[in-house]
Design an enzyme around this catalytic site. Structure first.
Site, PDB file in Angstrom:
ATOM      1  N   HIS A 199       0.841  -1.193   0.000  1.00 31.80           N
ATOM      2  CA  HIS A 199       0.000   0.000   0.000  1.00 31.80           C
ATOM      3  C   HIS A 199       0.874   1.241   0.000  1.00 31.80           C
ATOM      4  CE1 HIS A 199      -3.173   2.834   1.005  1.00 31.80           C
ATOM      5  NE2 HIS A 199      -3.988   1.919   0.518  1.00 31.80           N
ATOM      6  N   ASP A 245      -7.947  -5.139  -1.212  1.00 32.94           N
ATOM      7  CA  ASP A 245      -8.398  -5.863  -2.403  1.00 32.94           C
ATOM      8  C   ASP A 245      -8.228  -7.380  -2.318  1.00 32.94           C
ATOM      9  OD1 ASP A 245      -9.378  -3.789  -3.980  1.00 32.94           O
ATOM     10  OD2 ASP A 245      -7.359  -3.199  -4.603  1.00 32.94           O
TER      11      ASP A 245
HETATM   12  C1  LIG Z   1      -7.602  -0.096  -3.111  1.00 25.76           C
HETATM   13  C2  LIG Z   1      -6.244   0.162  -3.530  1.00 25.76           C
HETATM   14  O1  LIG Z   1      -6.028   0.884  -4.461  1.00 25.76           O
HETATM   15  S1  LIG Z   1      -5.048  -0.613  -2.640  1.00 25.76           S
HETATM   16  C3  LIG Z   1      -3.715  -0.813  -3.770  1.00 25.76           C
HETATM   17  C4  LIG Z   1      -4.055  -1.841  -4.792  1.00 25.76           C
HETATM   18  N1  LIG Z   1      -2.900  -2.115  -5.662  1.00 25.76           N
HETATM   19  C5  LIG Z   1      -2.276  -3.290  -5.634  1.00 25.76           C
HETATM   20  O2  LIG Z   1      -2.586  -4.211  -4.909  1.00 25.76           O
HETATM   21  C6  LIG Z   1      -1.146  -3.413  -6.628  1.00 25.76           C
HETATM   22  C7  LIG Z   1       0.089  -4.058  -6.010  1.00 25.76           C
HETATM   23  N2  LIG Z   1       0.754  -3.127  -5.120  1.00 25.76           N
HETATM   24  C8  LIG Z   1       1.547  -2.123  -5.607  1.00 25.76           C
HETATM   25  O3  LIG Z   1       1.786  -1.994  -6.812  1.00 25.76           O
HETATM   26  C9  LIG Z   1       2.120  -1.140  -4.610  1.00 25.76           C
HETATM   27  O4  LIG Z   1       2.234  -1.745  -3.335  1.00 25.76           O
HETATM   28  C10 LIG Z   1       1.270   0.127  -4.491  1.00 25.76           C
HETATM   29  C11 LIG Z   1       1.034   0.754  -5.887  1.00 25.76           C
HETATM   30  C12 LIG Z   1      -0.085  -0.163  -3.858  1.00 25.76           C
HETATM   31  C13 LIG Z   1       2.006   1.119  -3.611  1.00 25.76           C
HETATM   32  O5  LIG Z   1       3.153   1.506  -4.299  1.00 25.76           O
HETATM   33  P1  LIG Z   1       4.409   2.187  -3.563  1.00 25.76           P
HETATM   34  O6  LIG Z   1       3.938   3.136  -2.534  1.00 25.76           O
HETATM   35  O7  LIG Z   1       5.271   2.699  -4.630  1.00 25.76           O
HETATM   36  O8  LIG Z   1       5.026   0.901  -2.854  1.00 25.76           O
HETATM   37  P2  LIG Z   1       6.257   0.847  -1.824  1.00 25.76           P
HETATM   38  O9  LIG Z   1       6.993   2.133  -1.816  1.00 25.76           O
HETATM   39  O10 LIG Z   1       5.729   0.357  -0.545  1.00 25.76           O
HETATM   40  O11 LIG Z   1       7.147  -0.277  -2.476  1.00 25.76           O
HETATM   41  C14 LIG Z   1       8.321  -0.698  -1.820  1.00 25.76           C
HETATM   42  C15 LIG Z   1       8.937  -1.847  -2.546  1.00 25.76           C
HETATM   43  O12 LIG Z   1       8.075  -2.982  -2.448  1.00 25.76           O
HETATM   44  C16 LIG Z   1       7.747  -3.460  -3.729  1.00 25.76           C
HETATM   45  N3  LIG Z   1       6.348  -3.834  -3.751  1.00 25.76           N
HETATM   46  C17 LIG Z   1       5.318  -3.082  -3.319  1.00 25.76           C
HETATM   47  N4  LIG Z   1       4.166  -3.740  -3.524  1.00 25.76           N
HETATM   48  C18 LIG Z   1       4.500  -4.917  -4.079  1.00 25.76           C
HETATM   49  C19 LIG Z   1       3.744  -6.020  -4.516  1.00 25.76           C
HETATM   50  N5  LIG Z   1       2.411  -6.018  -4.440  1.00 25.76           N
HETATM   51  N6  LIG Z   1       4.383  -7.091  -5.033  1.00 25.76           N
HETATM   52  C20 LIG Z   1       5.726  -7.103  -5.128  1.00 25.76           C
HETATM   53  N7  LIG Z   1       6.503  -6.070  -4.727  1.00 25.76           N
HETATM   54  C21 LIG Z   1       5.887  -4.995  -4.218  1.00 25.76           C
HETATM   55  C22 LIG Z   1       7.963  -2.275  -4.653  1.00 25.76           C
HETATM   56  O13 LIG Z   1       8.176  -2.676  -5.995  1.00 25.76           O
HETATM   57  C23 LIG Z   1       9.168  -1.612  -4.030  1.00 25.76           C
HETATM   58  O14 LIG Z   1      10.304  -2.321  -4.393  1.00 25.76           O
HETATM   59  P3  LIG Z   1      11.663  -1.540  -4.797  1.00 25.76           P
HETATM   60  O15 LIG Z   1      12.011  -0.740  -3.573  1.00 25.76           O
HETATM   61  O16 LIG Z   1      12.615  -2.641  -5.114  1.00 25.76           O
HETATM   62  O17 LIG Z   1      11.300  -0.690  -5.967  1.00 25.76           O
HETATM   63  O1  LIG Z   2      -5.204   5.107  -0.714  1.00 25.31           O
HETATM   64  C1  LIG Z   2      -4.725   4.558  -1.714  1.00 25.31           C
HETATM   65  O2  LIG Z   2      -3.602   4.832  -2.197  1.00 25.31           O
HETATM   66  C2  LIG Z   2      -5.485   3.503  -2.415  1.00 25.31           C
HETATM   67  C3  LIG Z   2      -6.925   3.439  -2.060  1.00 25.31           C
HETATM   68  O3  LIG Z   2      -7.749   4.156  -2.584  1.00 25.31           O
HETATM   69  C4  LIG Z   2      -7.337   2.492  -1.036  1.00 25.31           C
HETATM   70  O4  LIG Z   2      -6.495   1.805  -0.477  1.00 25.31           O
HETATM   71  O5  LIG Z   2      -8.559   2.399  -0.778  1.00 25.31           O
END
Ligand SMILES: CC(=O)SCCNC(=O)CCNC(=O)[C@H](O)C(C)(C)COP(=O)(O)OP(=O)(O)OC[C@H]1O[C@@H](n2cnc3c(N)ncnc32)[C@H](O)[C@@H]1OP(=O)(O)O
Ligand SMILES: O=C([O-])CC(=O)C(=O)O
Length: 375
Positions: free
Chosen positions: A261, A312
């Site tokens: 997240h 999710d």
């Molecule tokens: C309701 C919502 O919208 S909730 C979010 C739904 N999205 C997802 O589930 C998609 C998968 N998750 C992601 O892509 C990311 O965790 C996000 C987009 C939600 C957040 O992104 P960021 O804030 O950039 O993540 P964060 O800074 O914590 O990442 C740290 C490291 O963990 C990794 N990482 C984060 N999430 C994941 C994941 N789901 N799977 C694998 N690696 C991950 C990143 O690639 C990053 O690695 P790096 O430092 O080598 O580049």
């Molecule tokens: O807050 C965020 O980045 C993603 C979001 O909408 C949620 O987790 O519900």
């Protein structure tokens, strides 16, 4: 601003972009509140309409206010004929989020918000109509059926399941949908909400703000993750296979949807709630395999990467146990997050300045145009 996670760098992470009285996210690394109430408290004790009322109007309704609000929403479910005609022209191969985007935009043509004084009615109309809108298209394009959207459903949760399946849902399924809609309703300055606020800051209309937000929510890094998580777990045969699959993906540095997240550092408070409902549904269905697979994924991701399930991940198995087609998962998120989006639009309008940040220029130094014959 949220605290708890190290927030810096690209993606405007950690930068305060405005004020809100609507929610706090990750204040102690994992909490979520709507107008001061813990989301877990709301999910355990309220219907979605109570929470929508809270988010949009500022306080929880009393019984008479809730009854009046639900009656109003119930009276606003009908789809205009011109909207039905547009929905009937969208092919079955379309993504339902594109259908939501088009449906919302078309509604804005038919029932334009002429002044900000209409913002609450415009929002209520969308809250009432969106479940029927997506399920009208789904049933027409997939089963050739023109469904009745003015059902006897008592709530938005029931309305979604009723218009999808053509019958009154079970008490358990309605309860899960109530909780799900509450969990997804509001989340501070996430990508789709920020989209809505940027649009609102130009003094645009409510339907434009919501249409833009739907487009932002569609992506797999945001709302689309519940569908992507389902596609992942349905390819796993059992917990052992789940572990093997995830280890392979992690070794290849692939992203695992439904984990991590942008703000939370330790856990997503919504996960425990939807996980519990997923387990109840699994037991009620007499087949816990998908739930067991999901639990193993959660354990492997924490053990290997200290990554936790976001809202999710367990939504995927829960929705699947309720017989909801995967491609309708993110539209449910729309039916819920609409409350947060609209409340943010109203908040932006109440104290507006056009949102217009600056960029660090990294392009060419100043130069002169060379005549076309000499290039
Ligand atoms: C309701 C919502 O919208 S909730 C979010 C739904 N999205 C997802 O589930 C998609 C998968 N998750 C992601 O892509 C990311 O965790 C996000 C987009 C939600 C957040 O992104 P960021 O804030 O950039 O993540 P964060 O800074 O914590 O990442 C740290 C490291 O963990 C990794 N990482 C984060 N999430 C994941 C994941 N789901 N799977 C694998 N690696 C991950 C990143 O690639 C990053 O690695 P790096 O430092 O080598 O580049
Ligand atoms: O807050 C965020 O980045 C993603 C979001 O909408 C949620 O987790 O519900």
């Amino acid at each position: 601003m949220a605290a708890g996670k190290q927030l810096s760098g690209a993606g405007l992470r950690g930068q305060v972009a405005g004020k809100t009285a609507l929610s706090t996210v990750g204040k102690s690394g994992s909490g979520l509140t709507y107008r001061g109430y813990d989301v877990k408290d709301l999910a355990a004790n309220c219907q979605f309409e109570e929470v929508a009322y809270l988010i949009l109007k500022g306080e929880l309704p009393n019984q008479a206010e809730l009854d009046a609000y639900k009656a109003k929403l119930k009276s606003m479910r009908a789809l205009p004929q011109a909207l039905k005609e547009v929905l009937e022209r969208i092919p079955a191969s379309a993504h339902p989020m594109d259908v939501m985007r088009t449906g919302c935009s078309m509604l804005g043509n038919l029932e334009t918000e002429e002044s900000f004084g209409q913002q609450q009615d415009a929002t209520d109309r969308m809250l009432a109509l969106f479940p029927g809108l997506i399920n009208y298209w789904y049933n027409f394009s997939h089963n050739g059926k023109r469904i009745e959207v003015e059902t006897g459903a008592d709530s938005i949760a029931e309305q979604f399941l009723w218009t999808l399946h053509g019958e009154k849902p079970s008490e358990l399924h309605t309860q899960v949908m109530q909780a799900s809609l509450i969990l997804y309703a509001e989340h501070e300055f996430n990508a789709s909400t920020f989209t809505a606020r940027v649009c609102a800051s130009t003094l645009s209309d409510m339907h434009s703000c919501i249409t833009g937000a739907i487009g932002s929510l569609r992506g797999p890094l945001h709302g689309g993750a519940n569908e992507a998580a389902m596609e992942l777990i349905e390819g796993m045969n059992n917990p052992e296979h789940a572990e093997e699959t995830l280890l392979g993906m992690l070794a290849r540095k692939e992203k695992i949807m439904g984990f991590g997240h942008a703000i939370y550092s330790e856990s997503d408070p919504r996960n425990a709630v939807i996980k519990e409902w997923s387990e109840k549904l699994a037991k009620a269905n007499g087949d816990t395999n998908l739930y067991d697979i999901s639990v193993r994924c959660e354990a492997v991701m924490w053990r290997e990467k200290k990554l936790f399930c976001n809202a999710d991940f367990f939504h995927a198995s829960a929705y699947n146990y309720m017989g909801i087609p995967t491609k309708l998962f993110t539209p449910i998120f729309v039916c819920s997050r609409l409350t947060g989006w609209a409340a943010h639009v109203m908040e932006q309008r109440a104290d507006n300045r056009i949102i217009r940040p600056s960029a660090d220029y990294i392009g060419e130094a100043p130069r002169v145009v060379v005549a076309i014959a000499d290039r």
